[in-house]
Scaffold this motif. Structure first.
Motif, PDB file in Angstrom:
ATOM      1  N   SER A 119       0.770  -1.372   0.017  1.00 22.83           N
ATOM      2  CA  SER A 119      -0.003  -0.162  -0.082  1.00 22.83           C
ATOM      3  C   SER A 119       0.875   1.212   0.049  1.00 22.83           C
ATOM      4  CB  SER A 119      -0.672   0.074   1.325  1.00 22.83           C
ATOM      5  OG  SER A 119      -1.835  -1.064   1.117  1.00 22.83           O
ATOM      6  N   LEU A 120       1.963   1.215   0.811  1.00 24.59           N
ATOM      7  CA  LEU A 120       2.827   2.388   0.747  1.00 24.59           C
ATOM      8  C   LEU A 120       3.997   2.590  -0.324  1.00 24.59           C
ATOM      9  CD1 LEU A 120       4.205   2.742   4.483  1.00 24.59           C
ATOM     10  CD2 LEU A 120       3.005   4.344   3.132  1.00 24.59           C
ATOM     11  N   ALA A 121       4.321   1.453  -0.901  1.00 23.14           N
ATOM     12  CA  ALA A 121       5.353   1.531  -1.948  1.00 23.14           C
ATOM     13  C   ALA A 121       4.979   2.597  -2.914  1.00 23.14           C
ATOM     14  CB  ALA A 121       5.670   0.239  -2.511  1.00 23.14           C
ATOM     15  N   PRO A 122       3.985   2.673  -3.495  1.00 21.91           N
ATOM     16  CA  PRO A 122       3.729   3.435  -4.719  1.00 21.91           C
ATOM     17  C   PRO A 122       3.907   5.045  -4.190  1.00 21.91           C
ATOM     18  CG  PRO A 122       1.870   1.748  -4.866  1.00 21.91           C
ATOM     19  CD  PRO A 122       2.733   1.884  -3.548  1.00 21.91           C
ATOM     20  N   HIS A 123       3.849   5.407  -3.040  1.00 21.19           N
ATOM     21  CA  HIS A 123       3.923   6.654  -2.404  1.00 21.19           C
ATOM     22  C   HIS A 123       5.178   7.127  -1.907  1.00 21.19           C
ATOM     23  CE1 HIS A 123      -0.446   6.598  -3.125  1.00 21.19           C
ATOM     24  NE2 HIS A 123      -0.545   5.353  -2.158  1.00 21.19           N
ATOM     25  N   LEU A 124       6.173   6.265  -2.156  1.00 25.91           N
ATOM     26  CA  LEU A 124       7.625   6.736  -1.613  1.00 25.91           C
ATOM     27  C   LEU A 124       8.723   6.800  -2.683  1.00 25.91           C
ATOM     28  CD1 LEU A 124       7.636   3.610   1.163  1.00 25.91           C
ATOM     29  CD2 LEU A 124       6.981   6.080   1.639  1.00 25.91           C
ATOM     30  N   ASP A 125       9.700   7.301  -2.056  1.00 25.52           N
ATOM     31  CA  ASP A 125      10.695   7.555  -3.157  1.00 25.52           C
ATOM     32  C   ASP A 125      11.122   5.999  -3.678  1.00 25.52           C
ATOM     33  OD1 ASP A 125      13.414   6.695  -1.327  1.00 25.52           O
ATOM     34  OD2 ASP A 125      12.445   8.114  -0.165  1.00 25.52           O
TER      35      ASP A 125
END
Length: 255
Positions: free
Chosen positions: A184-190
């Motif tokens: 869930s988080l991966a697409p929103h991180l650097d």
């Protein structure tokens, strides 16, 4: 279907709910990254501690159990006592399956095999998260735990072997939720952090399956009803308002 989707499909089928968008919106904020990485670091140690505790309580003889406890202590000292010396960080590579199982337990070898591998991987992830924190000049600081694990523990039955079965089912949900949160988080991180979280999906996906397989192996009856009940509790913890942001927290009540 991509390899990413293939890994996530059974996890989404196992969990009773997806991560709420409100959690993702709060967790993706750059100012919350130090908190989440710190909590992630601690979660990796807690996962290793849980696996170690299962071996010590249910399988290993006293001498082996004491040796395991001493072996894990440097990681615990770092998290709880602000230990500065980091020379222990790669010791996980030396952990082996040479643990004496109690002969009267038919599931002993299976539990040791799966849990030792899990401990090694979780402590390797601990090392990786700490490396990321150090590269970003994020100091480790103690933080309070979320209500998530305690909420799951309340579902555990008091009598054996059902207590062990329930603990393993809880472990399965914690690992599956971790995996779902990484995705869930991966697409929103650097790019670097996103690639790291995607890389964790494979091992975390197997961890939850290992816990479930052990639970069914040990249980004298079908575990479906307990999996369903504990899954409902897990989904409630994820879906209800939470007063603090953590890796396994619910909907942010403060956002």
């Amino acid at each position: 279907m991509t390899q990413f989707d293939t890994l996530l499909a059974p996890i989404h089928g196992f969990l009773h709910c997806r991560t709420p968008q409100a959690w993702i919106d709060e967790a993706r904020k750059p100012e919350n990254l130090p908190l989440l990485l710190t909590d992630h670091l601690v979660c990796e140690l807690k996962a290793a501690q849980t696996a170690m505790w299962l071996i010590r309580k249910y399988v290993a003889d006293k001498a082996s159990g004491d040796a395991l406890l001493a072996w894990l202590r440097p990681w615990e000292d770092f998290v709880h006592n602000d230990q500065a010396d980091l020379g222990f960080l790669e010791q996980h590579k030396a952990l082996s399956k040479t643990i004496i199982s109690r002969e009267e337990l038919p599931y002993g070898d299976a539990l040791v095999d799966k849990m030792v591998l899990l401990i090694k991987e979780e402590l390797h992830h601990f090392y990786q998260v700490l490396e990321i924190m150090q590269a970003r000049d994020i100091p480790y600081m103690k933080i309070t735990a979320s209500r998530y694990a305690k909420g799951l523990i309340r579902e555990i039955t008091t009598h054996e072997p059902q207590a062990l079965v329930d603990k393993l089912i809880c472990g399965a949900y914690i690992e599956a939720r971790s995996c779902e949160r990484f995705a869930s988080l991966a697409p929103h991180l650097d790019d670097r952090l996103s690639a790291f979280y995607v890389s964790l999906l494979r091992s975390e996906a197997r961890h939850y399956q290992d816990y479930l397989e052990l639970a069914q192996l040990i249980s004298p009856k079908d575990i479906s009803a307990r999996v369903q009940k504990i899954g409902e509790t897990e989904a409630k913890l994820i879906s209800e308002p939470d007063d603090r942001l953590r890796f396994h927290s619910g909907v942010p009540a403060f956002a």
